[in-house]
Design a protein around this motif. Structure first.
Motif, PDB file in Angstrom:
ATOM      1  N   ALA A   1      -2.070   6.149   4.825  1.00 40.01           N
ATOM      2  CA  ALA A   1      -2.000   6.032   3.375  1.00 40.01           C
ATOM      3  C   ALA A   1      -2.538   7.287   2.700  1.00 40.01           C
ATOM      4  O   ALA A   1      -1.974   7.788   1.723  1.00 40.01           O
TER       5      ALA A   1
ATOM      6  N   ARG B   1       0.828  -1.206   0.000  1.00 39.53           N
ATOM      7  CA  ARG B   1       0.000   0.000   0.000  1.00 39.53           C
ATOM      8  C   ARG B   1       0.865   1.259   0.000  1.00 39.53           C
ATOM      9  O   ARG B   1       0.554   2.241  -0.687  1.00 39.53           O
ATOM     10  N   ARG B   2       1.945   1.251   0.771  1.00 43.24           N
ATOM     11  CA  ARG B   2       2.844   2.407   0.781  1.00 43.24           C
ATOM     12  C   ARG B   2       3.479   2.624  -0.591  1.00 43.24           C
ATOM     13  O   ARG B   2       3.625   3.753  -1.055  1.00 43.24           O
TER      14      ARG B   2
END
Length: 421
Positions: free
Chosen positions: A220, A151-152
């Protein structure tokens, strides 16, 4: 235009490369964990078109990917497709810093992750994969680390896009969709909780994956350079409330929710005061159980009241609530999306006031109202420990079932599931 320009798309899917023989089960878990975190995934079982396998895979790899995940299992050594087509292409793309390649290592030797396995099993003598960060997915912690890393990698490439949209990030959510890569909304994050096979309640395992990814959702958004969120889709109401809790006013300045009827519910600066012309407490129960550690709030916000399952909950709960309130709209008819911020502020004020009156008791929240309003309420409950309920009418009588627990102050575990498989 170079090859990277043609194959990279920051909001495209992440390609899952794996060996079906022994990697299907672990890849299935990785897939649903990534989707629960908002990461769009391409996987052959759901996305491969009819036709020659190699040709179709070549088309998928060239169809705008944000990244890839190499799933390493013992039998991947026997997969010509992975060794000769998928892995080399993904490694080539990973030479460009924007393309995120993650390695999910499921190989264990002597009780420890075998970090030499990717190079060895894929027949690479350059040791290149040993230089990549690898997450050992043989453990739940490793699974969570993999998901957060992917996700990063995804959101770091969205900053330019978010800046061009004046700090807005698009997030879509569904808890009833299959989640194939064709389920694209153009959102930066497409959050898909694994759907239940039957019944009205959400899937317990899907909720667990959502809860595991919950700590990083606000991070996020902020890592993408966003201060405002446009949320769309549809979801079980407990998930919609929880998502609001995870995007609190203290971190996300503004939120807009587009519901299934193309109506927009929005809120900016928090409205903390109650407006009695919008909502009112129709009924309050005081049990006298001074040692009770929980209170209950029924936000019954649809035009026609329906309190049968609510009253059954009050009668059947093992430990009596210290107090319970039934909240109704002050006027007949559907709620006005244009008053979303004031409605959310009023509903949240009722919850907070009741918990404060009872020494910070845990609030059991039964919400019956529009999807679009639920996240706006949730984002104002960042100081409240809560239990969120879902309606279920698949048994002999309708009931409300505790589904999620929210603990906003616990940054490592702000959400946990209360359903069981």
């Amino acid at each position: 235009m170079n090859q990277m320009d043609e194959t990279f798309d920051p909001i495209g899917p992440h390609f899952l490369s794996y060996r079906q023989q022994d990697g299907t089960q672990v890849t299935d878990e990785i897939m649903w964990r990534l989707r629960a975190a908002g990461v769009l995934v391409w996987r052959d079982a759901a996305d491969l078109s009819p036709g020659d396998t190699e040709t179709r895979l070549e088309e998928a790899l060239a169809d705008g990917l944000a990244g890839g995940i190499l799933v390493i299992t013992e039998d991947v050594a026997n997969s010509r497709i992975v060794r000769e087509l998928e892995a080399p292409r993904l490694i080539e793309l990973a030479a460009h810093s924007s393309f995120g390649l993650a390695i999910a290592n499921d190989v264990v030797a002597w009780g420890e992750p075998d970090y030499g396995a990717p190079d060895r099993l894929l027949g690479r003598d350059d040791g290149k994969l040993a230089g990549f960060v690898q997450d050992s997915v043989a453990s739940p912690d490793g699974m969570r680390q993999l998901v957060e890393r992917v996700r990063r990698l995804r959101v770091r490439n969205l900053r330019e896009r978010v800046a061009a949209c004046d700090g807005w990030l698009r997030l879509s959510v569904q808890t009833r969709n299959s989640g194939a890569s064709v389920d694209r909304t153009g959102a930066a994050l497409d959050l898909r909780v694994r759907p239940a096979r039957s019944g009205r309640l959400p899937d317990a395992t899907g909720l667990r994956y959502f809860a595991d990814s919950a700590p990083g959702i606000a991070d996020a958004v902020i890592d993408a350079g966003a201060s405002k969120v446009r949320l769309s889709g549809g979801a079980h109401l407990s998930v919609a409330l929880a998502l609001g809790v995870l995007l609190p006013t203290t971190r996300i300045g503004r939120i807009e929710v587009l519901d299934q009827y193309d109506q927009t519910w929005s809120a900016g600066a928090p409205a903390f005061g109650a407006e009695p012309d919008l909502l009112h407490v129709a009924e309050e129960h005081i049990t006298g159980a001074d040692d009770a550690r929980a209170v209950a709030v029924y936000l019954d916000l649809m035009p026609m009241p329906n309190d049968g399952a609510w009253l059954a909950l009050l009668d059947q709960v093992p430990t009596p609530f210290a107090a319970a309130v039934h909240v109704r709209p002050a006027a007949d008819g559907m709620l006005d999306p244009g008053r979303g911020a004031a409605l959310a502020g009023t509903a949240a004020a009722v919850v907070r006031e009741l918990t404060y009156r009872h020494a910070g008791a845990e609030a059991h929240i039964v919400y019956r109202g529009p999807f679009g309003l639920a996240p706006l309420i949730g984002r104002l409950l960042n100081t409240v420990r809560g239990v969120l309920y879902e309606w279920d009418d698949t048994g002999e009588s309708a009931r409300y079932v505790p589904t999620l627990r929210t603990s906003p102050a616990d940054q490592s575990r702000p959400v946990e599931t209360l359903l069981h498989d």
